[in-house]
Motif scaffolding. Structure first.
Motif, PDB file in Angstrom:
ATOM      1  N   GLN A   1       0.830  -1.213   0.000  1.00 34.31           N
ATOM      2  CA  GLN A   1       0.000   0.000   0.000  1.00 34.31           C
ATOM      3  C   GLN A   1       0.858   1.254   0.000  1.00 34.31           C
ATOM      4  O   GLN A   1       0.539   2.228  -0.686  1.00 34.31           O
ATOM      5  N   TYR A   2       1.963   1.233   0.739  1.00 33.53           N
ATOM      6  CA  TYR A   2       2.882   2.370   0.721  1.00 33.53           C
ATOM      7  C   TYR A   2       3.461   2.575  -0.671  1.00 33.53           C
ATOM      8  O   TYR A   2       3.540   3.690  -1.175  1.00 33.53           O
TER       9      TYR A   2
ATOM     10  N   ASP B   1       0.976   4.102  -2.988  1.00 30.76           N
ATOM     11  CA  ASP B   1       0.832   5.544  -2.749  1.00 30.76           C
ATOM     12  C   ASP B   1       1.923   6.332  -3.462  1.00 30.76           C
ATOM     13  O   ASP B   1       1.664   7.378  -4.056  1.00 30.76           O
TER      14      ASP B   1
END
Length: 110
Positions: free
Chosen positions: A67-68, A71
């Motif tokens: 998820q990082y 982003d």
């Protein structure tokens, strides 16, 4: 991030500019996601093999780290860097433990 906020604020004050800015951001988002998925597709077998060796806790940590990475991919202004982001994600899946700080620092520097 501060620059994006300033651009959004300034563009909202000038009629017509807000739509152009949002259109540009949407196009960049779509390009980056397309490039990311294409690069990820070429490495999917490596990722699958790495994940087979992980515990459920390690897989949850990798999901969080993914998820990082996503982003960073979404906000990346240089599309050429996305291949390095995918390569590093594959490297992350090889390790048993990678800290959030390490991943965030690496992608900030990239």
């Amino acid at each position: 991030m501060t620059g994006d906020i300033l651009v959004d604020a300034a563009s909202s004050l000038v009629p017509g500019i807000s739509g152009a800015v949002q259109s540009y951001k949407r196009a960049r988002f779509e390009r980056n996601i397309k490039t990311f998925t294409e690069e990820l597709h070429t490495k999917i077998e490596d990722i699958r093999l790495n994940l087979e060796l992980k515990t459920s806790v390690q897989k949850e940590q990798i999901d969080k780290l993914f998820q990082y990475v996503l982003d960073y991919v979404i906000d990346e202004q240089q599309e050429e860097k996305i291949q390095y982001m995918v390569k590093e994600f594959v490297n992350i899946t090889e390790h048993d433990h990678v800290s959030n700080d390490f991943v965030l620092t690496y992608y900030d520097v990239l």
